[in-house]
Enzyme design. Structure first.
Site, mmCIF file in Angstrom:
data_model
loop_
_atom_site.group_PDB
_atom_site.id
_atom_site.type_symbol
_atom_site.label_atom_id
_atom_site.label_comp_id
_atom_site.label_asym_id
_atom_site.label_seq_id
_atom_site.Cartn_x
_atom_site.Cartn_y
_atom_site.Cartn_z
ATOM 1 C CB SER A 223 39.521 38.616 33.760
ATOM 2 O OG SER A 223 40.333 37.950 32.808
ATOM 3 C CE LYS A 224 33.994 33.824 36.232
ATOM 4 N NZ LYS A 224 34.658 33.370 37.440
ATOM 5 N NE ARG A 225 42.367 37.320 29.535
ATOM 6 C CZ ARG A 225 43.661 37.481 29.728
ATOM 7 N NH1 ARG A 225 44.489 36.492 29.524
ATOM 8 N NH2 ARG A 225 44.129 38.641 30.140
ATOM 9 N N GLY B 26 41.168 31.943 35.580
ATOM 10 C CA GLY B 26 40.629 30.906 36.482
ATOM 11 C C GLY B 26 39.697 31.548 37.483
ATOM 12 C CD GLU C 177 34.961 31.655 40.218
ATOM 13 O OE1 GLU C 177 34.956 31.050 39.149
ATOM 14 O OE2 GLU C 177 35.352 32.841 40.334
#
Ligand code: GLU
Length: 523
Positions: free
Chosen positions: A252-254, A256, A262
Site C-alpha cells: 500500500s501507499k505507506r 511507497g 508510479e
C-alpha cells in the site's frame, strides 16, 4: 474449447501493481496457450468509477505491452465490454431467474435491514439477510410492484448445502450455504451487484478460466450459486495470492510506490516491470520447466533473481503454467525490480534508450521538446554508457549533467581541488590547454582529444596523471567522472549543435579551458 480469459478492472483509481500482475498472469496464460485475452471494464459502481481512471488503466496496460484481443476500444463479438452498457442484459437474465423461481423481489427498506442486522449481532449470530421477502406470494409481489414500491432482486440460496470448487492455485475450497444470506443481484435502481454481473458476463463472454486476486475467493461460492441457478457450467477458477510489502502487509501507499504509473514515472522500463511481476509467486524455473543450464547461479544472490529468469514476455508466456503459481503471498521487492531493470537498461537499443529517457531529460530541462536529428544522434552515443550504471531512467539526467554543468568557479570552492590547482605545474598544464584549444578545432572525437592532449604534453613536459587530471578538472570542473575520451567529444559535439536542435546549452572545451585558466590567473 478454446481458452478465454479476462481481466476485469473497476475504473475507480490507478492500476495497482497487484492488479497489473493479475492482468499479466491472464495475458501470459492466453498468449502461451493460444487463448483469447479479454478486457472488460466493471464500472457499475457509478459513484466511484471514472472515465479518467479507465483511460489510465488502459494506458498502463498498453505501456506494459499487455494487448487484448477483445474488449473496450478493440471491440469483439461478445460485447459490449463495459458493464454500464450491459444493464438490459443483466435485467433480462434476472427476469429469467425470477420466472424459474431462483430469484425474488425484496422490498425490505435499508432501515429494516439495518435493524435486522443489529439484532442478529446482538444475539451473537453472523449477520445475513433473514429471508423476509422470500415467501411473498406472486400476487402480493405484483401488487406492491404496481404500487411503485422499490425492490431489489435477490437470489434464493439453497439451504444447508456445501459449495465446493477446485481452485487451480489453492486446491479445493468449500463454503457452507448457511453463511450466505440471499444476495442482491440487481439493486432497485437497476444496477447489478458485482457477484451477479460478473457471472452473466463471464458466461456470455464464454470465459473458461477466471484468474483474479484472492480477495475475491469468498465471492466465488455466491457466483457458483448463480451459475447453478441458471443451469450453467462454471469456468475454472484460480485465485492469486496478494502482493505484499516488505513487512508482509498488503502493498500500500505507506510502502511507497504502488501503481504501474508510479513505477513508470520512477524510470522503470515496461519489460522490466513485466518480467519482475511475473516472478512474484511464479518462476520459469519451476517444476515443469527444466533450465538449460542447471549449474547457473543467480547473478546477485542477494537480489533473489536469477539471470535465466530474465526472459521476454512471450517466452515467459510459453513457459507459464497456472499449476506452477505459488499460493503463498508474494513480496514486492523493489531492489529485485531495480536489478531486473538494470539488466534491461544495459541491453536496450540506443534509439529506444533515448526515446525512453527523453521525458526524464525534458523534465530535467536538458532537452526542450522533441530533439533534432543531430541531437538525437548525439544522445544515442552519450546515453548508453550512462544507462549501464544506473538503476532507473530517472537517474540518467543526473549523469548527463556531467556534460551540461560546468562552472569554473566551483572547483575553487572545493578545498582539495583548490589546493591541487594552486600547484604551478598544474597551472602550467591548464594554461597550455587553454592556449592549445584556442586555435584547435573542436574536439569532436577521441583522436582530436588525444592530439590536443599530446600538444599539451609537448608544451609542459607533463604526462600520465599529472597531465590528464588537470585537464579533467579544467574541462569538467570535477575531480572524477566518466572517461575523458568519452566525455570530451560529448561536450564539444553538443557545444557545436545549433540551439534549434533542442539541447540545453553546453559550454565547449575551448571556453571551459579559457575560463579555468583565467581563474587561475592567466589571461
Ligand atoms: N472488478 C473486479 C475487481 O477489480 C474484478 C473481479 C474479478 O476478476 O472477478 O476486483
Amino acid at each position: 474449447m478454446d481458452m478465454r480469459v479476462r481481466f476485469a478492472p473497476s475504473p475507480t483509481g490507478h492500476l495497482h501493481v497487484g492488479n497489473a500482475r493479475t492482468a499479466l498472469f491472464n495475458w501470459l496464460l492466453a498468449r502461451g496457450q493460444g487463448g483469447t485475452f479479454i478486457l472488460r471494464i466493471e464500472d457499475t459502481d457509478l459513484e466511484r468509477s471514472t472515465k479518467v481512471s479507465e483511460a489510465k488503466i488502459l494506458e498502463d496496460l498498453r505501456w506494459m505491452g499487455l494487448d487484448w484481443d477483445e474488449g473496450v476500444e478493440v471491440g469483439g463479438p461478445m460485447g459490449p465490454y463495459r458493464q454500464s452498457e450491459r444493464l438490459d442484459i443483466y435485467r433480462q437474465h434476472a427476469d429469467r431467474l425470477i420466472a424459474s423461481g431462483h430469484a425474488y423481489y425484496c422490498f425490505c427498506s435499508a432501515e429494516a435491514l439495518e435493524s435486522q442486522r443489529k439484532a442478529q449481532l446482538a444475539a451473537g449470530q453472523p449477520p445475513k439477510y433473514a429471508g423476509t421477502c422470500r415467501g411473498l406470494s406472486p400476487e402480493e409481489t405484483a401488487r406492491r410492484r404496481e404500487a411503485g414500491e422499490g425492490a431489489v432482486i435477490r437470489l434464493k440460496v439453497p439451504a444447508d448445502r456445501e459449495v465446493t470448487f477446485h481452485d487451480l492455485v489453492r486446491g479445493p475450497v468449500t463454503f457452507h450455504t448457511d453463511v450466505i444470506g440471499d444476495p442482491v443481484l440487481v439493486r432497485s435502481d437497476g444496477i447489478p451487484a458485482y457477484n451477479y454481473a460478473v457471472v452473466i458476463d463471464d458466461q456470455l463472454m464464454a470465459i473458461t478460466h477466471v484468474i483474479r486476486g484472492e480477495d475475491h475467493i469468498s465471492n466465488t461460492p455466491r457466483q457458483l450459486l448463480v451459475y447453478e441457478a441458471f443451469g450453467w457450467a462454471p469456468p475454472r477458477f484460480a485465485h492469486l495470492s496478494l502482493v505484499l510489502g516488505p513487512d508482509h502487509a498488503p502493498l500500500s501507499k505507506r510502502h511507497g510506490a504502488t501503481s504501474v504509473a508510479e513505477f513508470r514515472a520512477k524510470g522503470y522500463l515496461p519489460e522490466a516491470l513485466v518480467n519482475y511481476l511475473a516472478l512474484i509467486g511464479w518462476s520459469p524455473r519451476s517444476s515443469k520447466f527444466k533450465p538449460q543450464n542447471p549449474q547457473s547461479q543467480p547473478l546477485e544472490p542477494g537480489a533473489g533473481a536469477a539471470v535465466e529468469e530474465l526472459l521476454p514476455a512471450l517466452e515467459l508466456a510459453r513457459r507459464f503454467r497456472l499449476e506452477d503459481v505459488s499460493h503463498s503471498a508474494g513480496v514486492f521487492d523493489e531492489d529485485k525490480l531495480a536489478w531486473v531493470n538494470r539488466h534491461y537498461l544495459k541491453a536496450l537499443d540506443p534509439g529506444r534508450l533515448v526515446a525512453e529517457a527523453l521525458p526524464f531529460l525534458g523534465e530535467a530541462g536538458l532537452v526542450r521538446g522533441a530533439p533534432g536529428a543531430a541531437a538525437f544522434t548525439w544522445l544515442t552515443t552519450v546515453l548508453p554508457p550512462m544507462a549501464a550504471s544506473v538503476d532507473r531512467l530517472s537517474q540518467i539526467p543526473e549523469r548527463l549533467r556531467d556534460v551540461f554543468r560546468f562552472e569554473a568557479g566551483a572547483m575553487l570552492a572545493d578545498e582539495a581541488l583548490a589546493a591541487e590547482m594552486s600547484d604551478p605545474a598544474v597551472r602550467a598544464v591548464v594554461a597550455a590547454l587553454a592556449d592549445t584549444l584556442a586555435t584547435a578545432p573542436r574536439l569532436l572525437d577521441r583522436a582530436a582529444f588525444r592530439a590536443a592532449a599530446a600538444e599539451v604534453k609537448d608544451r609542459t613536459g607533463q604526462k600520465g596523471r599529472a597531465l590528464f587530471h588537470p585537464i579533467r578538472v579544467a574541462l569538467t570542473g570535477a575531480a572524477q567522472g566518466p572517461e575523458l575520451d568519452v566525455v570530451v567529444p560529448a561536450i564539444d559535439t553538443a557545444a557545436d549543435l545549433p540551439s534549434s536542435e533542442g539541447l540545453a546549452p553546453v559550454q565547449g572545451c575551448r571556453e571551459r579551458a579559457r575560463a579555468c585558466s583565467a581563474l587561475l590567473g592567466h589571461s
